[in-house]
Design a protein around this motif. Structure first.
Motif, PDB file in Angstrom:
ATOM      1  N   TYR A 155       0.834  -0.984  -0.229  1.00 51.68           N
ATOM      2  CA  TYR A 155       0.291  -0.176   0.050  1.00 51.68           C
ATOM      3  C   TYR A 155       0.620   1.466   0.257  1.00 51.68           C
ATOM      4  CZ  TYR A 155      -3.485   3.570   1.801  1.00 51.68           C
ATOM      5  OH  TYR A 155      -4.088   5.010   2.225  1.00 51.68           O
ATOM      6  N   LEU A 214      -0.870  10.174   1.807  1.00 52.94           N
ATOM      7  CA  LEU A 214      -0.598  10.486   2.445  1.00 52.94           C
ATOM      8  C   LEU A 214       0.998   9.442   3.503  1.00 52.94           C
ATOM      9  CD1 LEU A 214       0.451  13.334   4.519  1.00 52.94           C
ATOM     10  CD2 LEU A 214      -1.569  12.068   6.295  1.00 52.94           C
ATOM     11  N   ARG A 235       3.845   9.725   4.601  1.00 52.44           N
ATOM     12  CA  ARG A 235       4.025  10.152   5.612  1.00 52.44           C
ATOM     13  C   ARG A 235       5.283   8.798   6.560  1.00 52.44           C
ATOM     14  NH1 ARG A 235       4.138  15.204   8.306  1.00 52.44           N
ATOM     15  NH2 ARG A 235       5.619  14.255  10.283  1.00 52.44           N
ATOM     16  N   GLN A 236       6.301   8.857   6.407  1.00 56.41           N
ATOM     17  CA  GLN A 236       7.664   8.621   7.210  1.00 56.41           C
ATOM     18  C   GLN A 236       8.236   8.191   8.035  1.00 56.41           C
ATOM     19  OE1 GLN A 236       7.132   4.897   5.331  1.00 56.41           O
ATOM     20  NE2 GLN A 236       5.968   6.012   3.405  1.00 56.41           N
ATOM     21  N   TYR A 237       8.893   7.234   9.311  1.00 60.92           N
ATOM     22  CA  TYR A 237       8.891   7.882   9.750  1.00 60.92           C
ATOM     23  C   TYR A 237      10.374   8.213   9.679  1.00 60.92           C
ATOM     24  CZ  TYR A 237       5.904   4.644  12.532  1.00 60.92           C
ATOM     25  OH  TYR A 237       4.764   3.916  12.377  1.00 60.92           O
ATOM     26  N   TRP A 288      12.651   9.666  11.500  1.00 58.38           N
ATOM     27  CA  TRP A 288      14.192   9.249  12.583  1.00 58.38           C
ATOM     28  C   TRP A 288      15.165   8.683  12.070  1.00 58.38           C
ATOM     29  CZ3 TRP A 288       9.451   8.578  14.369  1.00 58.38           C
ATOM     30  CH2 TRP A 288       9.466   7.691  14.580  1.00 58.38           C
ATOM     31  N   LEU A 289      14.163   7.702  11.008  1.00 61.07           N
ATOM     32  CA  LEU A 289      14.647   6.415  10.540  1.00 61.07           C
ATOM     33  C   LEU A 289      15.588   7.173   8.748  1.00 61.07           C
ATOM     34  CD1 LEU A 289      12.472   3.348  11.005  1.00 61.07           C
ATOM     35  CD2 LEU A 289      14.355   4.367  12.204  1.00 61.07           C
ATOM     36  N   GLU A 343      17.460   1.535   7.087  1.00 58.49           N
ATOM     37  CA  GLU A 343      16.863   1.196   8.299  1.00 58.49           C
ATOM     38  C   GLU A 343      15.166   0.752   8.115  1.00 58.49           C
ATOM     39  OE1 GLU A 343      19.324   3.162  12.210  1.00 58.49           O
ATOM     40  OE2 GLU A 343      17.676   4.456  10.778  1.00 58.49           O
ATOM     41  N   LEU A 381      13.074  -2.838   8.309  1.00 58.65           N
ATOM     42  CA  LEU A 381      11.607  -3.366   9.575  1.00 58.65           C
ATOM     43  C   LEU A 381      10.560  -3.820   8.896  1.00 58.65           C
ATOM     44  CD1 LEU A 381      10.075  -2.292  12.295  1.00 58.65           C
ATOM     45  CD2 LEU A 381       9.737  -0.340  11.053  1.00 58.65           C
ATOM     46  N   TYR A 382      10.008  -2.908   7.154  1.00 53.31           N
ATOM     47  CA  TYR A 382       9.412  -3.649   6.483  1.00 53.31           C
ATOM     48  C   TYR A 382       9.726  -5.450   6.227  1.00 53.31           C
ATOM     49  CZ  TYR A 382       7.304   0.665   5.900  1.00 53.31           C
ATOM     50  OH  TYR A 382       6.715   2.373   6.705  1.00 53.31           O
ATOM     51  N   ARG A 389      18.740   9.955   6.418  1.00 51.63           N
ATOM     52  CA  ARG A 389      17.622  10.237   7.546  1.00 51.63           C
ATOM     53  C   ARG A 389      16.737  10.494   7.148  1.00 51.63           C
ATOM     54  NH1 ARG A 389      17.693  11.433  13.605  1.00 51.63           N
ATOM     55  NH2 ARG A 389      18.857   9.975  14.375  1.00 51.63           N
ATOM     56  N   LYS A 419      13.537  13.079   7.538  1.00 49.71           N
ATOM     57  CA  LYS A 419      13.669  13.480   7.414  1.00 49.71           C
ATOM     58  C   LYS A 419      14.433  14.414   6.363  1.00 49.71           C
ATOM     59  CE  LYS A 419      13.534  17.305  10.830  1.00 49.71           C
ATOM     60  NZ  LYS A 419      14.363  16.967  12.757  1.00 49.71           N
ATOM     61  N   GLY A 430       8.722   0.846  -0.065  1.00 46.13           N
ATOM     62  CA  GLY A 430       8.141   0.054   0.898  1.00 46.13           C
ATOM     63  C   GLY A 430       6.932  -1.327   0.642  1.00 46.13           C
TER      64      GLY A 430
END
Lengths: 298, 280
Positions: free
Chosen positions: A77, A81, A83-85, A87-88, A92, A96-97, A128, A130, A144
């Motif tokens: 999916y 919107l 948006r991801q984490y 700070w990763l 990384e 995780l995924y 990052r 960010k 992802g």
């Protein structure tokens, strides 16, 4: 059927987001869902993913009730919107995924590298998130969504933050996945994008599914003719309206919809027989935009 | 179980990257420095030429004051981090990426709670443990180790309790609304605690009952009083030590501890329920 819904509805207080939607999507289809802003496209996708609960009706995805863990394992999916984490780093996040999707540890590194390459983020994976631009974040969200090679992929406005080059790359990725047999559910405002990539279409407005079917049904047979004529009797005009042919009228120029080419000479013959004087007849195949506008305005 | 493990790992990483945690650590170090300074000068005044008993009383008073102020630091950390634990993910859209993966909603709620509870409980233990060590070092305070550790253990429940309440709000409301409501409840419990202590000092049952009721609404102050009372041991029963706003003139019973544990479980059950029904 990979996706099957029956009278699927969602109501937020007074606002009906989706109303009794019945939909069937088979394996290996690329289904494009079209509709204006607020038509209910994203709500429908979220209901299929179990992110929004329906007020009534049923939905099954990959043979399981919508939102079932087993269905989610085989689903990707890309949300509108995205948006991801932040700070990763991209590496990384995908790591995780990969663990969440239970990709074997021995394959994780290779799969992550391949996916990053595919979405054009290779070499930036240690930064990052960010610091990523919106376009890069959307590419990462796409990575992802496809990392685990899902059987079913939901793409909600997948190119909204991308430049023309990025859009083309996403189209290429969709084509690649299509060739691999992935079933894709695509929500998009970009009609040209849908026209180029989808095998099936659905039109939604005010939460209702207006029409759906193979792209050819909407595209091949639909033609549009523009006739410049004088003294067209009102009975003829009324007939066009009743038959839902009427698209537009500017002075004595009429734009009409015809289902196939063969109808054009019949229409001209009828017009001549009615005593009208014809100055010009111009025919063209109708684009998805025309079909979209016609269905939405109805 | 793996699902929850991933959420815990992700949340721990998130917490470590939060600016509020970095600021909190700096402020805590400043607070401990200030406390050490106060303990050092209190010792200079209390120990030379005075009775050991008197120095002990001063030490306990300082300790309870230090722990009481720690409730604000721990409470602020629990509320500020917990208020957005779930709702901020919904507000900024990251929940769409997480909840669309094969991770159940209970795993998200439970994993996030466990990670935040772990960090805030450890922070609390380190903070009040450091205060106790500073007091023991400077004021030669004699404390039973087992009592002290039990007191610290009870104190660790304090941020976990506030976190559970913040988590419940976060499962249903916006981050801002959760922060405001939890902070108001926290303040109510503090005021209730004060009223209860004053009631106990002047032996007014009505005032004590007001405090008991406020503890039933949110037993945070009661947990603090219980922790202080247990840590102080027999010395905590002395009238001087228990006297004052930071002491435990009215000591909560162990029933309050059981009530708090059940309270946390019920609050978390509602958090699971609300988040499980939430639309993203």
């Amino acid at each position: 059927m990979l996706i099957e819904t029956c009278n699927l509805s969602k109501q937020y207080e007074q606002n009906i987001a989706c109303h009794e939607i019945c939909l069937s999507i088979k394996e290996e289809q690329v289904f494009g869902l079209l509709g204006p802003n607020g038509a209910g496209k994203s709500t429908l996708v979220k209901m299929l993913l179990g992110l929004v609960y329906p007020t009534s009706g049923q939905a099954r995805v990959l043979g399981f009730p919508a939102g079932h863990q087993k269905a989610k394992k085989q689903t990707g999916y890309l949300p509108e919107l995205f948006r991801q984490y932040e700070w990763l780093s991209a590496a990384e996040l995908l790591q995780l995924y990969a663990r969440i999707y239970e990709i074997p540890a021995s394959q994780q590194k290779k799969r992550i590298a391949e996916t990053l390459q595919l979405v054009g983020l290779q070499g930036r994976e240690k930064e990052r998130i960010k610091g990523y631009s919106k376009g890069m974040q959307q590419r990462l969200a796409l990575a992802g969504a496809i990392l685990h090679e899902p059987a079913l992929l939901f793409l909600d406005e997948p190119t909204s933050a991308l430049d023309p080059i990025g859009r083309r790359e996403v189209r290429d990725i969709i084509s690649l996945l299509k060739a691999k047999g992935t079933t894709i559910f695509l929500n998009s405002h970009l009609l040209s994008e849908v026209e180029m990539t989808c095998t099936h279409l659905g039109f939604i407005n005010h939460g209702k599914m207006i029409d759906s079917g193979p792209v050819e049904d909407f595209m091949q047979q639909k033609h549009e003719i523009t006739i410049a004529a004088e003294e067209v009797p009102s009975s003829m005009l009324n007939r066009w309206r009743l038959e839902k042919r009427f698209i537009a009228q500017h002075d004595q120029t009429y734009t009409l919809a015809v289902d196939n080419k063969e109808e054009i000479p019949l229409l001209v013959e009828a017009l001549v027989a009615s005593g009208s004087r014809i100055y010009q007849v111009e025919s063209r195949q109708r684009g998805l935009e025309d079909v979209f506008m016609e269905l939405i305005q109805d | 179980m793996n699902e929850m493990k991933y959420v815990v790992q992700l949340t721990l990483k998130e917490i470590m990257n939060k600016r509020i945690l970095h600021m909190g650590v700096i402020m805590t170090l400043l607070y401990l420095l200030l406390y050490g300074y106060a303990a050092h000068y209190s010792a200079k005044m209390a120990i030379p030429g005075s009775e050991l008993w008197f120095a002990q009383q001063i030490g306990y008073q300082l300790l309870t004051m230090g722990w009481y102020i720690s409730t604000f630091l721990c409470g602020a950390l629990a509320i500020l981090t917990g208020a957005g634990s779930l709702s901020s993910e919904v507000e900024n859209g990251t929940i769409l990426a997480l909840a669309s993966k094969p991770i159940s909603r209970p795993a998200i709620v439970g994993g996030k709670f466990l990670a935040y509870a772990f960090v805030t409980a450890i922070y609390s233990a380190v903070l009040v443990g450091a205060i106790a060590l500073l007091t023991i070092y400077f004021l030669k305070l004699q404390m039973d180790l087992l009592n002290l550790l039990s007191g610290i253990g009870l104190f660790m429940l304090f941020p976990v309790l506030l976190l559970a309440v913040a988590h419940l709000g976060s499962a249903r409301l916006s981050t801002l609304a959760t922060g405001v409501v939890t902070f108001m409840l926290f303040t109510l419990a503090i005021i209730g605690g004060f009223i209860e202590q004053i009631g106990a000092m002047i032996q007014n049952t009505s005032l004590v009952n007001v405090g008991v009721v406020s503890s039933l609404v949110l037993p945070s102050d009661a947990i603090y009083r219980l922790a202080v009372s247990v840590a102080a041991g027999p010395m905590g029963k002395s009238s001087i030590v228990s006297f004052g706003p930071f002491g435990a003139a009215s000591t909560p019973s162990t029933v309050m501890l059981i009530y708090t544990l059940v309270y946390i479980l019920i609050v978390m059950a509602f958090a699971f329920r609300f988040f499980g029904k939430r639309d993203f």
